[in-house]
Scaffold this motif. Structure first.
Motif, PDB file in Angstrom:
ATOM      1  N   LEU A 114      15.312  50.721  32.161  1.00 45.35           N
ATOM      2  CA  LEU A 114      16.713  51.470  31.916  1.00 45.35           C
ATOM      3  C   LEU A 114      16.178  52.564  32.496  1.00 45.35           C
ATOM      4  O   LEU A 114      15.917  53.661  32.273  1.00 45.35           O
ATOM      5  CB  LEU A 114      16.705  51.474  30.486  1.00 45.35           C
ATOM      6  N   LEU A 115      17.490  52.706  33.724  1.00 46.60           N
ATOM      7  CA  LEU A 115      17.677  54.448  34.227  1.00 46.60           C
ATOM      8  C   LEU A 115      18.953  55.102  34.031  1.00 46.60           C
ATOM      9  O   LEU A 115      19.822  54.653  34.457  1.00 46.60           O
ATOM     10  CB  LEU A 115      17.461  54.522  35.549  1.00 46.60           C
ATOM     11  N   GLY A 116      19.298  55.869  33.916  1.00 39.24           N
ATOM     12  CA  GLY A 116      20.436  56.393  33.630  1.00 39.24           C
ATOM     13  C   GLY A 116      20.953  57.211  34.725  1.00 39.24           C
ATOM     14  O   GLY A 116      20.297  57.244  35.891  1.00 39.24           O
ATOM     15  N   VAL A 169      20.403  57.766  24.950  1.00 38.10           N
ATOM     16  CA  VAL A 169      20.340  57.940  25.645  1.00 38.10           C
ATOM     17  C   VAL A 169      21.660  56.553  25.838  1.00 38.10           C
ATOM     18  O   VAL A 169      22.064  57.236  27.194  1.00 38.10           O
ATOM     19  CB  VAL A 169      18.954  58.295  26.824  1.00 38.10           C
ATOM     20  N   LEU A 170      21.548  55.735  25.172  1.00 41.38           N
ATOM     21  CA  LEU A 170      22.745  54.633  26.543  1.00 41.38           C
ATOM     22  C   LEU A 170      24.109  55.052  26.041  1.00 41.38           C
ATOM     23  O   LEU A 170      24.805  53.974  26.819  1.00 41.38           O
ATOM     24  CB  LEU A 170      21.637  53.288  25.783  1.00 41.38           C
ATOM     25  N   ARG A 171      24.117  55.322  24.944  1.00 37.49           N
ATOM     26  CA  ARG A 171      25.247  56.269  24.184  1.00 37.49           C
ATOM     27  C   ARG A 171      26.365  56.181  25.447  1.00 37.49           C
ATOM     28  O   ARG A 171      27.621  57.133  25.530  1.00 37.49           O
ATOM     29  CB  ARG A 171      25.610  57.066  23.147  1.00 37.49           C
ATOM     30  N   ALA A 172      26.124  56.962  26.324  1.00 41.26           N
ATOM     31  CA  ALA A 172      26.179  57.787  28.054  1.00 41.26           C
ATOM     32  C   ALA A 172      27.743  56.029  28.760  1.00 41.26           C
ATOM     33  O   ALA A 172      28.075  56.532  29.710  1.00 41.26           O
ATOM     34  CB  ALA A 172      25.071  57.613  29.058  1.00 41.26           C
ATOM     35  N   ARG A 173      26.659  55.121  28.541  1.00 41.60           N
ATOM     36  CA  ARG A 173      27.233  53.531  28.988  1.00 41.60           C
ATOM     37  C   ARG A 173      27.292  53.286  30.101  1.00 41.60           C
ATOM     38  O   ARG A 173      27.176  51.616  30.290  1.00 41.60           O
ATOM     39  CB  ARG A 173      28.954  53.812  28.430  1.00 41.60           C
ATOM     40  N   HIS A 174      26.533  54.244  31.197  1.00 43.32           N
ATOM     41  CA  HIS A 174      26.473  53.499  32.293  1.00 43.32           C
ATOM     42  C   HIS A 174      25.329  53.541  32.815  1.00 43.32           C
ATOM     43  O   HIS A 174      24.822  55.230  32.685  1.00 43.32           O
ATOM     44  CB  HIS A 174      27.258  54.062  33.624  1.00 43.32           C
ATOM     45  N   PHE A 175      24.223  52.705  33.270  1.00 41.89           N
ATOM     46  CA  PHE A 175      22.597  52.690  33.601  1.00 41.89           C
ATOM     47  C   PHE A 175      22.326  51.414  34.630  1.00 41.89           C
ATOM     48  O   PHE A 175      23.140  50.787  34.509  1.00 41.89           O
ATOM     49  CB  PHE A 175      22.133  53.029  32.221  1.00 41.89           C
ATOM     50  N   PHE A 176      21.220  51.668  34.624  1.00 41.55           N
ATOM     51  CA  PHE A 176      20.520  51.401  36.087  1.00 41.55           C
ATOM     52  C   PHE A 176      19.475  50.445  35.024  1.00 41.55           C
ATOM     53  O   PHE A 176      18.832  50.908  34.679  1.00 41.55           O
ATOM     54  CB  PHE A 176      20.113  51.496  37.268  1.00 41.55           C
ATOM     55  N   LEU A 177      19.599  48.491  36.152  1.00 41.41           N
ATOM     56  CA  LEU A 177      18.768  48.157  34.717  1.00 41.41           C
ATOM     57  C   LEU A 177      17.638  48.324  36.027  1.00 41.41           C
ATOM     58  O   LEU A 177      17.960  46.962  37.058  1.00 41.41           O
ATOM     59  CB  LEU A 177      18.707  46.809  34.267  1.00 41.41           C
ATOM     60  N   LEU A 178      15.968  47.892  36.318  1.00 44.71           N
ATOM     61  CA  LEU A 178      14.738  47.858  36.873  1.00 44.71           C
ATOM     62  C   LEU A 178      14.855  46.980  36.359  1.00 44.71           C
ATOM     63  O   LEU A 178      14.497  46.724  35.538  1.00 44.71           O
ATOM     64  CB  LEU A 178      14.775  49.197  37.270  1.00 44.71           C
ATOM     65  N   ARG A 180      23.800  47.920  38.270  1.00 43.87           N
ATOM     66  CA  ARG A 180      24.490  48.593  36.921  1.00 43.87           C
ATOM     67  C   ARG A 180      25.377  48.175  36.732  1.00 43.87           C
ATOM     68  O   ARG A 180      25.020  47.165  36.177  1.00 43.87           O
ATOM     69  CB  ARG A 180      25.168  48.922  38.570  1.00 43.87           C
ATOM     70  N   CYS A 181      24.542  48.558  35.497  1.00 39.13           N
ATOM     71  CA  CYS A 181      25.231  48.308  33.461  1.00 39.13           C
ATOM     72  C   CYS A 181      25.762  48.810  33.098  1.00 39.13           C
ATOM     73  O   CYS A 181      25.800  49.886  33.294  1.00 39.13           O
ATOM     74  CB  CYS A 181      23.845  47.412  32.699  1.00 39.13           C
ATOM     75  N   GLU A 182      27.265  48.516  32.173  1.00 35.47           N
ATOM     76  CA  GLU A 182      27.845  48.585  31.283  1.00 35.47           C
ATOM     77  C   GLU A 182      27.389  48.072  29.767  1.00 35.47           C
ATOM     78  O   GLU A 182      27.703  47.371  29.609  1.00 35.47           O
ATOM     79  CB  GLU A 182      29.480  48.691  31.297  1.00 35.47           C
ATOM     80  N   LEU A 183      27.149  49.247  28.937  1.00 30.93           N
ATOM     81  CA  LEU A 183      26.626  49.038  27.779  1.00 30.93           C
ATOM     82  C   LEU A 183      28.008  48.853  27.520  1.00 30.93           C
ATOM     83  O   LEU A 183      29.179  48.778  26.862  1.00 30.93           O
ATOM     84  CB  LEU A 183      26.834  50.352  26.822  1.00 30.93           C
ATOM     85  N   VAL A 184      27.805  47.598  26.347  1.00 29.46           N
ATOM     86  CA  VAL A 184      28.677  46.759  26.224  1.00 29.46           C
ATOM     87  C   VAL A 184      28.434  46.410  23.889  1.00 29.46           C
ATOM     88  O   VAL A 184      28.999  46.531  23.026  1.00 29.46           O
ATOM     89  CB  VAL A 184      28.162  45.145  26.007  1.00 29.46           C
ATOM     90  N   ARG A 185      27.146  46.145  23.807  1.00 31.92           N
ATOM     91  CA  ARG A 185      27.171  46.569  22.925  1.00 31.92           C
ATOM     92  C   ARG A 185      25.289  46.725  22.263  1.00 31.92           C
ATOM     93  O   ARG A 185      23.889  46.652  22.658  1.00 31.92           O
ATOM     94  CB  ARG A 185      26.684  44.807  21.990  1.00 31.92           C
ATOM     95  N   GLY A 239      23.453  44.698  24.247  1.00 34.08           N
ATOM     96  CA  GLY A 239      24.594  44.134  24.909  1.00 34.08           C
ATOM     97  C   GLY A 239      24.424  44.277  26.665  1.00 34.08           C
ATOM     98  O   GLY A 239      25.187  45.396  26.444  1.00 34.08           O
ATOM     99  N   VAL A 240      24.117  44.286  27.581  1.00 37.15           N
ATOM    100  CA  VAL A 240      25.194  45.276  29.149  1.00 37.15           C
ATOM    101  C   VAL A 240      25.426  43.696  29.171  1.00 37.15           C
ATOM    102  O   VAL A 240      25.153  42.855  30.182  1.00 37.15           O
ATOM    103  CB  VAL A 240      24.091  45.576  29.767  1.00 37.15           C
TER     104      VAL A 240
END
Length: 93
Positions: free
Chosen positions: A21-23, A52-61, A71-76, A83-84
């Motif tokens: 996971l990358l911010g 750090v995932l509370r930023a809600r948006h990040f990349f899944l490499l 590109r992901c958004e935190l769901v859970r 969960g993304v």
């Protein structure tokens, strides 16, 4: 709350699939394991602090070179399991 509320069919992996996971701003990264995946999202086990995932948006490499990514958004966020939702094209922020 159940993890099985996804509308798209999910694939569970028999073997461990490592990912990163990358911010969105590139300031942080976390190793993770892909637990299951669908066309619209995934469930991951994060190594290290998931704060750090509370930023809600990040990349899944999905590859070591970073050429395969989503590109992901935190769901859970439930402990170390995450969960993304995969964000596509015009929905990206």
């Amino acid at each position: 709350m159940s993890w099985d509320k996804r509308k798209a069919k999910r694939v569970k992996f028999e073997h461990e699939h490592r990912a990163t996971l990358l911010g969105a701003d590139g300031t942080w990264r976390r190793d993770c394991v892909l637990l299951d995946c669908s066309e619209t999202g995934a469930r991951l086990r994060v190594e290290g602090s998931p704060d750090v995932l509370r930023a809600r948006h990040f990349f899944l490499l999905l590859s070591q070179t970073g050429l395969a990514f989503r590109r992901c958004e935190l769901v859970r966020l439930d402990g170390v399991e995450v969960g993304v939702h995969f964000v596509s094209g015009s929905a990206a922020v």
